[in-house]
Design a protein around this motif. Structure first.
Motif, PDB file in Angstrom:
ATOM      1  N   GLN A 138     -79.395  31.029   0.915  1.00  7.33           N
ATOM      2  CA  GLN A 138     -80.071  29.966   0.181  1.00  7.33           C
ATOM      3  C   GLN A 138     -79.975  30.204  -1.329  1.00  7.33           C
ATOM      4  N   ARG A 147     -73.444  21.458  -0.916  1.00 11.69           N
ATOM      5  CA  ARG A 147     -74.730  21.935  -0.420  1.00 11.69           C
ATOM      6  C   ARG A 147     -74.851  21.678   1.069  1.00 11.69           C
ATOM      7  N   GLY A 148     -75.418  22.623   1.751  1.00 14.83           N
ATOM      8  CA  GLY A 148     -75.626  22.486   3.184  1.00 14.83           C
ATOM      9  C   GLY A 148     -76.776  23.382   3.597  1.00 14.83           C
ATOM     10  N   CYS A 170     -73.554  26.870  -6.635  1.00 11.50           N
ATOM     11  CA  CYS A 170     -73.308  25.447  -6.865  1.00 11.50           C
ATOM     12  C   CYS A 170     -73.692  25.027  -8.276  1.00 11.50           C
ATOM     13  N   SER A 182     -76.464  29.427  -2.350  1.00 10.68           N
ATOM     14  CA  SER A 182     -76.226  27.994  -2.372  1.00 10.68           C
ATOM     15  C   SER A 182     -76.722  27.367  -3.657  1.00 10.68           C
ATOM     16  N   TRP A 240     -69.242  24.938  -3.631  1.00  5.49           N
ATOM     17  CA  TRP A 240     -69.518  24.735  -2.211  1.00  5.49           C
ATOM     18  C   TRP A 240     -70.480  23.560  -2.059  1.00  5.49           C
ATOM     19  N   PRO A 255     -77.748  26.752   5.118  1.00  6.23           N
ATOM     20  CA  PRO A 255     -77.188  28.037   5.469  1.00  6.23           C
ATOM     21  C   PRO A 255     -77.524  28.402   6.905  1.00  6.23           C
ATOM     22  N   ASN A 310     -72.977  27.940   1.513  1.00  5.12           N
ATOM     23  CA  ASN A 310     -73.602  26.790   2.164  1.00  5.12           C
ATOM     24  C   ASN A 310     -73.561  26.888   3.683  1.00  5.12           C
TER      25      ASN A 310
END
Length: 349
Positions: A52, A345-346, A59, A55, A343, A348, A309
Motif C-alpha cells: 500500500q 492504482r489497484g 505512483c 502504491s 503502476w 495490493p 499495485n
C-alpha cells in the motif's frame, strides 16, 4: 554494482539530492517494515501494508506516465550472467511486459530449478493415474542418487502433498527421483514398454511439457537438476515455467510459509521439519520461489512477487557467482523494476 543504490542504503551526498529523493520510498518501506516486525505483524500484513505504501509513493513519483521501462531509472548492474523480470499478463488479451533483461536467451544449467518442471509434470499426471495428494509416494533405494534430500530414505513413504513441499522447499533430489521413477513406471506400464528406464520416461514427459510451453532452448536430462551434459535452459524459458507454476495451487500453497512439517510413514514414522532454501521468502513482496545451486559458482533463483499495485511479477536469475551476489542482484532488480514505470492504482495482494 556501483549503480545499485537501492541495495546499499541511503546514498552519500555525491549522488545529489535527486538521487536521494528517488530512494525515499525504499527508506520509508524499511522503516515501516521494521515497525511492523517489532509489533509482531504477520508476513501477510507486512506485505499488504508495504505494498500500500509502495502504491502511494511510486505512483506519485512522476505525473508523466512512462512509455517504456526504465525511462526514469537506469537498470541495475548485476553480477549474474543472465536474468529477466516481467509483469505477468492478467488475461488472455494482455501480453507479458518485459521490465528487465540481461542475456535472458543465454543457455545455462537450470540446477534445481528443474524441480519446478518435475512438480508440474507430476501434478499433470496424477489425475490420469487416479492419484491424489493424500496418496503415498514410496522412496526406494534406486532413488538415492544425488547430493541432497537426506530427510527421506529408502522404505519411507510421504503423501504427494508433502512430496511437493519437499521438492519446493529444501529441494530434495531423492524425492524428485522417486516422483520420476513412480510416474515414469506408470507411463511405461500403460504404454506396454517394459524395456525403458522409468526415470528416463518421465524426463521425456518433462521435455514434452517444455515444448508445450514453448521453452525452445530448454532440455532436461534428469528430474532433479543434478549436473548432466546437455541439461540447459535460459532465464526467458524459466520465466515461462514460473508463469505456469503460478497456475498450480498445490505448488503455490507450499510457498505460503517458509517451513513445513512433513509426515513420514514407513518403518521409522516421524515428523520432519523442512524449510525453504529461498533466503528472501519472507520479504514483503515475495510470494514464492525456488533456488538452484551447482557448486562452485552457479546460483540460480526464480521468484514470484508483487508490484506496488499487486500485479504479479516473475523474476529469474541464472548463474550468479555466489549466494550473496544472487540475493543482492535479486533485490536490486525487484526494487528497480518497481520504480521503472507508473503502476496503475489497484488493490495490493
Amino acid at each position: 554494482m556501483e549503480n545499485c543504490w537501492s541495495c546499499r542504503g541511503p546514498p552519500s551526498p555525491r549522488y545529489g539530492t535527486s538521487a536521494a529523493r528517488s530512494l525515499r520510498p525504499l527508506w520509508s518501506g524499511a522503516r515501516l517494515a521494521a515497525a511492523l516486525i517489532a509489533s509482531g505483524a504477520t508476513p501477510r500484513i507486512i506485505r499488504t501494508q508495504i505494498n500500500q505504501l509502495d502504491s502511494i509513493q511510486v505512483c506519485k513519483e512522476s505525473a508523466i506516465p512512462a512509455p517504456r521501462p526504465f525511462l526514469r531509472y537506469s537498470p541495475p548492474e548485476i553480477d549474474a550472467q543472465s536474468a529477466i523480470s516481467l509483469k505477468a499478463a492478467k488475461g488472455e488479451q494482455e501480453e507479458h511486459e518485459l521490465l528487465f533483461d540481461k542475456s535472458s536467451a543465454r543457455s545455462l544449467p537450470p540446477a534445481s530449478l528443474t524441480k519446478l518442471m518435475t512438480a508440474v509434470v507430476m501434478l499433470d499426471l496424477m489425475p490420469r493415474f487416479g492419484r491424489s495428494l493424500t496418496d503415498y509416494l514410496d522412496i526406494d533405494e534406486a532413488d538415492v542418487v544425488g547430493g541432497s534430500g537426506i530427510n527421506v530414505k529408502p522404505s519411507d513413504k510421504v503423501v504427494f502433498r508433502d512430496a511437493i513441499a519437499n521438492l519446493m522447499l529444501p529441494s530434495s533430489n531423492i524425492t524428485a527421483n522417486a516422483v520420476a521413477r513412480t510416474f515414469g513406471q506408470l507411463l511405461l506400464d500403460v504404454e506396454g514398454n517394459s524395456g525403458t528406464d522409468a526415470r528416463e520416461r518421465f524426463v521425456v514427459e518433462m521435455n514434452a511439457k517444455a515444448a508445450e510451453l514453448e521453452m525452445r532452448q530448454t532440455q532436461f536430462r534428469n528430474p532433479s537438476g543434478q549436473p548432466a551434459r546437455g541439461q540447459l535452459t535460459t532465464a526467458a524459458d524459466m520465466a515461462k515455467l514460473m508463469l505456469t507454476v503460478a497456475r498450480y495451487p498445490e505448488i503455490m500453497a507450499c510457498w505460503e510459509t517458509p517451513t513445513h512439517v512433513m509426515q513420514v510413514a514407513g518403518p521409522e514414522p516421524r515428523e520432519q521439519k523442512i524449510s525453504s532454501t529461498v533466503r528472501v521468502i519472507n520479504d514483503y513482496d515475495v510470494l514464492g520461489g525456488k533456488t538452484g545451486t551447482l557448486l562452485p559458482d552457479c546460483y540460480n533463483v526464480a521468484i514470484l512477487s508483487e508490484a506496488p499495485n499487486g500485479d504479479p511479477l516473475v523474476t529469474v536469475i541464472l548463474r550468479a557467482p555466489d549466494q550473496m551476489s544472487l540475493y543482492t542482484d535479486l533485490r536490486c532488480i525487484l526494487d528497480a523494476v518497481k520504480r521503472s514505470r507508473d503502476w496503475p492504482r489497484g488493490t495490493p495482494g
